[in-house]
Design a protein around this motif. Structure first.
Motif, PDB file in Angstrom:
ATOM      1  N   MET A 147       0.855  -1.203   0.000  1.00 25.52           N
ATOM      2  CA  MET A 147       0.000   0.000   0.000  1.00 25.52           C
ATOM      3  C   MET A 147       0.887   1.248   0.000  1.00 25.52           C
ATOM      4  O   MET A 147       1.824   1.356   0.785  1.00 25.52           O
ATOM      5  N   ALA A 148       0.588   2.185  -0.864  1.00 26.42           N
ATOM      6  CA  ALA A 148       1.380   3.405  -0.960  1.00 26.42           C
ATOM      7  C   ALA A 148       1.183   4.272   0.273  1.00 26.42           C
ATOM      8  O   ALA A 148       0.075   4.391   0.787  1.00 26.42           O
ATOM      9  N   GLN A 149       2.293   4.868   0.757  1.00 25.88           N
ATOM     10  CA  GLN A 149       2.206   5.745   1.909  1.00 25.88           C
ATOM     11  C   GLN A 149       1.732   7.129   1.466  1.00 25.88           C
ATOM     12  O   GLN A 149       2.080   7.599   0.383  1.00 25.88           O
ATOM     13  N   SER A 150       0.939   7.776   2.333  1.00 23.86           N
ATOM     14  CA  SER A 150       0.477   9.118   2.011  1.00 23.86           C
ATOM     15  C   SER A 150       1.626  10.104   2.156  1.00 23.86           C
ATOM     16  O   SER A 150       2.532   9.922   2.975  1.00 23.86           O
ATOM     17  N   VAL A 151       1.584  11.115   1.348  1.00 24.98           N
ATOM     18  CA  VAL A 151       2.622  12.149   1.363  1.00 24.98           C
ATOM     19  C   VAL A 151       2.222  13.225   2.350  1.00 24.98           C
ATOM     20  O   VAL A 151       1.098  13.748   2.305  1.00 24.98           O
ATOM     21  N   GLY A 152       3.143  13.579   3.257  1.00 26.03           N
ATOM     22  CA  GLY A 152       2.856  14.590   4.253  1.00 26.03           C
ATOM     23  C   GLY A 152       3.557  15.899   3.960  1.00 26.03           C
ATOM     24  O   GLY A 152       4.386  16.008   3.046  1.00 26.03           O
ATOM     25  N   ILE A 153       3.250  16.888   4.769  1.00 24.76           N
ATOM     26  CA  ILE A 153       3.819  18.217   4.567  1.00 24.76           C
ATOM     27  C   ILE A 153       5.341  18.207   4.781  1.00 24.76           C
ATOM     28  O   ILE A 153       6.080  18.962   4.143  1.00 24.76           O
ATOM     29  N   LYS A 154       5.823  17.310   5.656  1.00 25.15           N
ATOM     30  CA  LYS A 154       7.267  17.204   5.872  1.00 25.15           C
ATOM     31  C   LYS A 154       7.986  16.703   4.615  1.00 25.15           C
ATOM     32  O   LYS A 154       9.105  17.130   4.307  1.00 25.15           O
ATOM     33  N   ASP A 155       7.307  15.788   3.887  1.00 22.36           N
ATOM     34  CA  ASP A 155       7.890  15.273   2.641  1.00 22.36           C
ATOM     35  C   ASP A 155       8.038  16.384   1.611  1.00 22.36           C
ATOM     36  O   ASP A 155       9.042  16.470   0.895  1.00 22.36           O
ATOM     37  N   VAL A 156       7.031  17.241   1.543  1.00 26.20           N
ATOM     38  CA  VAL A 156       7.070  18.360   0.599  1.00 26.20           C
ATOM     39  C   VAL A 156       8.204  19.316   0.974  1.00 26.20           C
ATOM     40  O   VAL A 156       8.973  19.781   0.113  1.00 26.20           O
ATOM     41  N   ALA A 157       8.341  19.605   2.269  1.00 24.20           N
ATOM     42  CA  ALA A 157       9.385  20.518   2.735  1.00 24.20           C
ATOM     43  C   ALA A 157      10.777  19.967   2.401  1.00 24.20           C
ATOM     44  O   ALA A 157      11.667  20.708   1.946  1.00 24.20           O
ATOM     45  N   ARG A 158      10.963  18.663   2.633  1.00 23.91           N
ATOM     46  CA  ARG A 158      12.259  18.039   2.342  1.00 23.91           C
ATOM     47  C   ARG A 158      12.579  18.114   0.853  1.00 23.91           C
ATOM     48  O   ARG A 158      13.696  18.428   0.447  1.00 23.91           O
ATOM     49  N   ASP A 159      11.567  17.809   0.018  1.00 21.27           N
ATOM     50  CA  ASP A 159      11.781  17.797  -1.430  1.00 21.27           C
ATOM     51  C   ASP A 159      12.084  19.192  -1.962  1.00 21.27           C
ATOM     52  O   ASP A 159      12.916  19.368  -2.869  1.00 21.27           O
ATOM     53  N   ALA A 160      11.404  20.213  -1.409  1.00 24.52           N
ATOM     54  CA  ALA A 160      11.584  21.584  -1.892  1.00 24.52           C
ATOM     55  C   ALA A 160      12.767  22.279  -1.230  1.00 24.52           C
ATOM     56  O   ALA A 160      13.162  23.380  -1.649  1.00 24.52           O
ATOM     57  N   GLY A 161      13.316  21.674  -0.181  1.00 27.21           N
ATOM     58  CA  GLY A 161      14.444  22.279   0.510  1.00 27.21           C
ATOM     59  C   GLY A 161      14.064  23.495   1.323  1.00 27.21           C
ATOM     60  O   GLY A 161      14.848  24.457   1.423  1.00 27.21           O
ATOM     61  N   VAL A 162      12.846  23.457   1.926  1.00 26.18           N
ATOM     62  CA  VAL A 162      12.374  24.574   2.748  1.00 26.18           C
ATOM     63  C   VAL A 162      11.866  24.030   4.073  1.00 26.18           C
ATOM     64  O   VAL A 162      11.819  22.817   4.297  1.00 26.18           O
ATOM     65  N   SER A 163      11.454  24.905   4.946  1.00 17.58           N
ATOM     66  CA  SER A 163      10.909  24.481   6.234  1.00 17.58           C
ATOM     67  C   SER A 163       9.431  24.089   6.097  1.00 17.58           C
ATOM     68  O   SER A 163       8.754  24.473   5.130  1.00 17.58           O
ATOM     69  N   VAL A 164       8.974  23.322   7.099  1.00 13.40           N
ATOM     70  CA  VAL A 164       7.554  22.954   7.127  1.00 13.40           C
ATOM     71  C   VAL A 164       6.685  24.209   7.195  1.00 13.40           C
ATOM     72  O   VAL A 164       5.619  24.305   6.571  1.00 13.40           O
ATOM     73  N   GLY A 165       7.128  25.215   7.942  1.00 16.43           N
ATOM     74  CA  GLY A 165       6.386  26.463   8.060  1.00 16.43           C
ATOM     75  C   GLY A 165       6.216  27.158   6.725  1.00 16.43           C
ATOM     76  O   GLY A 165       5.155  27.730   6.436  1.00 16.43           O
ATOM     77  N   THR A 166       7.275  27.102   5.887  1.00 15.25           N
ATOM     78  CA  THR A 166       7.180  27.733   4.566  1.00 15.25           C
ATOM     79  C   THR A 166       6.139  27.025   3.706  1.00 15.25           C
ATOM     80  O   THR A 166       5.346  27.676   3.009  1.00 15.25           O
ATOM     81  N   VAL A 167       6.123  25.689   3.757  1.00 16.90           N
ATOM     82  CA  VAL A 167       5.117  24.935   2.999  1.00 16.90           C
ATOM     83  C   VAL A 167       3.721  25.309   3.479  1.00 16.90           C
ATOM     84  O   VAL A 167       2.803  25.519   2.683  1.00 16.90           O
ATOM     85  N   SER A 168       3.569  25.426   4.797  1.00 16.57           N
ATOM     86  CA  SER A 168       2.270  25.803   5.359  1.00 16.57           C
ATOM     87  C   SER A 168       1.842  27.178   4.861  1.00 16.57           C
ATOM     88  O   SER A 168       0.673  27.396   4.521  1.00 16.57           O
ATOM     89  N   HIS A 169       2.801  28.116   4.791  1.00 12.55           N
ATOM     90  CA  HIS A 169       2.469  29.457   4.299  1.00 12.55           C
ATOM     91  C   HIS A 169       2.066  29.416   2.827  1.00 12.55           C
ATOM     92  O   HIS A 169       1.144  30.126   2.402  1.00 12.55           O
ATOM     93  N   VAL A 170       2.738  28.595   2.034  1.00 11.21           N
ATOM     94  CA  VAL A 170       2.395  28.478   0.602  1.00 11.21           C
ATOM     95  C   VAL A 170       0.964  27.966   0.453  1.00 11.21           C
ATOM     96  O   VAL A 170       0.205  28.419  -0.410  1.00 11.21           O
ATOM     97  N   ILE A 171       0.596  27.021   1.307  1.00 19.28           N
ATOM     98  CA  ILE A 171      -0.747  26.429   1.222  1.00 19.28           C
ATOM     99  C   ILE A 171      -1.816  27.384   1.727  1.00 19.28           C
ATOM    100  O   ILE A 171      -2.879  27.547   1.101  1.00 19.28           O
ATOM    101  N   ASN A 172      -1.539  28.044   2.859  1.00 20.35           N
ATOM    102  CA  ASN A 172      -2.571  28.840   3.519  1.00 20.35           C
ATOM    103  C   ASN A 172      -2.479  30.341   3.278  1.00 20.35           C
ATOM    104  O   ASN A 172      -3.503  31.025   3.248  1.00 20.35           O
ATOM    105  N   ARG A 173      -1.227  30.865   3.117  1.00 22.76           N
ATOM    106  CA  ARG A 173      -1.057  32.311   2.905  1.00 22.76           C
ATOM    107  C   ARG A 173       0.003  32.527   1.821  1.00 22.76           C
ATOM    108  O   ARG A 173       1.112  33.024   2.107  1.00 22.76           O
ATOM    109  N   PRO A 174      -0.303  32.156   0.578  1.00 21.43           N
ATOM    110  CA  PRO A 174       0.708  32.181  -0.488  1.00 21.43           C
ATOM    111  C   PRO A 174       1.291  33.569  -0.752  1.00 21.43           C
ATOM    112  O   PRO A 174       2.434  33.674  -1.214  1.00 21.43           O
TER     113      PRO A 174
END
Length: 341
Positions: free
Chosen positions: A1-28
């Motif tokens: 079964m494929a694992q779900s992708v979390g916000i930490k995975d996105v942050a690691r891939d983009a080379g940014v902090s989890v907070g930055t990903v959260s800002h992109v999603i909620n306050r771009p």
């Protein structure tokens, strides 16, 4: 079964902090264009989907409204749901529709589910005659509005139709057509709607100088077509069969119509039939059904609007003034009953 992708995975891939990903999603608008583009590319590449339920739990606000009805197989409640959904969608909310099947235990389970999901509010037609389910649910502080039922206290809102007036409309119509012996095919006696429609029928008889014995009640355990067919068979077995039938809803009336039609009884010449709700199938029956119309879509929409108003006022710390909205029914005469003589 494929694992779900979390916000930490996105942050690691983009080379940014989890907070930055959260800002992109909620306050771009607060993130630099280049960084935002890099995060969005990572989201697209990984197939990340935001957990809306988790966000709602953190915020304490859900975008879901619960609707708990007695019988989703009854087109009347489908129309109520349609009205509620229209009102909810105008404010960006969705509606979770559940069916208690006229069962108090199932109602309690769904109310617990709504509380667990922290829904924005609940619209419901109670199945529990004791009121214990509502008392338990009230402790969660989630607003609710009673639908197709008049609130008995000042602690909640309700939107309903005047069923006493509706029962009187139906029987008054039959009396005006010359009938003096009328059957009432009712549903479960604990349902307020069933009792109120009977009260209205008896009041119409009293207006005509007739006593309660002029109304022969044929109770049923449910409000569906099968129960109507059973009531129709019992009606046919009566030695002094009434000349007209008033049914607590259209599904019962359609069942009665099926039973008497199969027995060769001519409707309305030998037996007049009046239903209640005026569902779509009433006009499409083999003999189009006279029915007391309830504005079901309007009822659902008004109930949803009251619920949203209460939820919004609660969020703002304001005291909500509970209201009881009672709509008027309308008699729609078709071929299943004769016109007045």
């Amino acid at each position: 079964m494929a694992q779900s992708v979390g916000i930490k995975d996105v942050a690691r891939d983009a080379g940014v902090s989890v907070g930055t990903v959260s800002h992109v999603i909620n306050r771009p608008d607060t993130v630099a264009d280049e960084t935002r583009a890099r995060v969005l590319a990572a989201i697209d590449r990984l197939g990340y989907v935001r957990s809306e339920s988790a966000r709602q739990l953190r915020a304490g606000r859900s975008r879901i409204m619960g609707l708990l009805v007695l019988d989703m197989g009854n087109p009347f409640f489908a129309d109520v749901a349609r009205g509620a959904e229209r009102a909810a969608r105008r404010t960006g909310l969705g509606v979770m529709v559940c069916n208690s099947a006229q069962n108090a235990a199932e109602e309690a389970e769904y109310l617990s589910l709504f509380a667990e999901q922290r829904v924005r509010g609940v619209l419901l037609t109670p199945a529990d005659a004791t009121g214990r389910n509502l008392a338990a649910f009230r402790r969660h502080g989630i607003p609710f509005v009673l639908v197709d039922r008049v609130a008995e206290s000042a602690a909640e809102c309700s939107v309903s139709v005047d069923d006493v007036a509706g029962g009187a409309l139906a029987v008054r119509h039959l009396l005006d057509a010359g009938h003096r012996s009328i059957a009432y095919v009712s549903g479960p006696p604990w349902l307020h709607q069933v009792r109120d429609r009977r009260t209205g029928a008896l009041s119409a008889l009293a207006e005509a100088g007739l006593g309660p014995e002029a109304l022969r009640e044929l109770p049923t355990e449910r409000l569906d077509v099968a129960a109507g067919r059973d009531a129709g068979a019992r009606l046919l077995g009566l030695a002094d069969r009434p000349t007209a039938v008033f049914c607590a809803n259209d599904l019962l009336a359609l069942g009665v119509l099926q039973a008497v039609y199969a027995a060769g009884i001519i409707v309305p010449d030998e037996l007049a039939i009046v239903g209640y709700d005026d569902i779509e199938f009433a006009a499409a029956a083999a003999v189009p059904l006279t029915s007391v119309r309830q504005p079901a879509v309007t009822l659902g929409a008004l109930a949803a609007e009251l619920l949203l108003e209460e939820a919004e006022q609660g969020d703002g710390g304001r005291t909500h003034e509970h209201r009881r909205v009672v709509l008027e029914p309308e008699l729609v005469v078709r071929r299943s009953s004769p016109v007045a003589r």
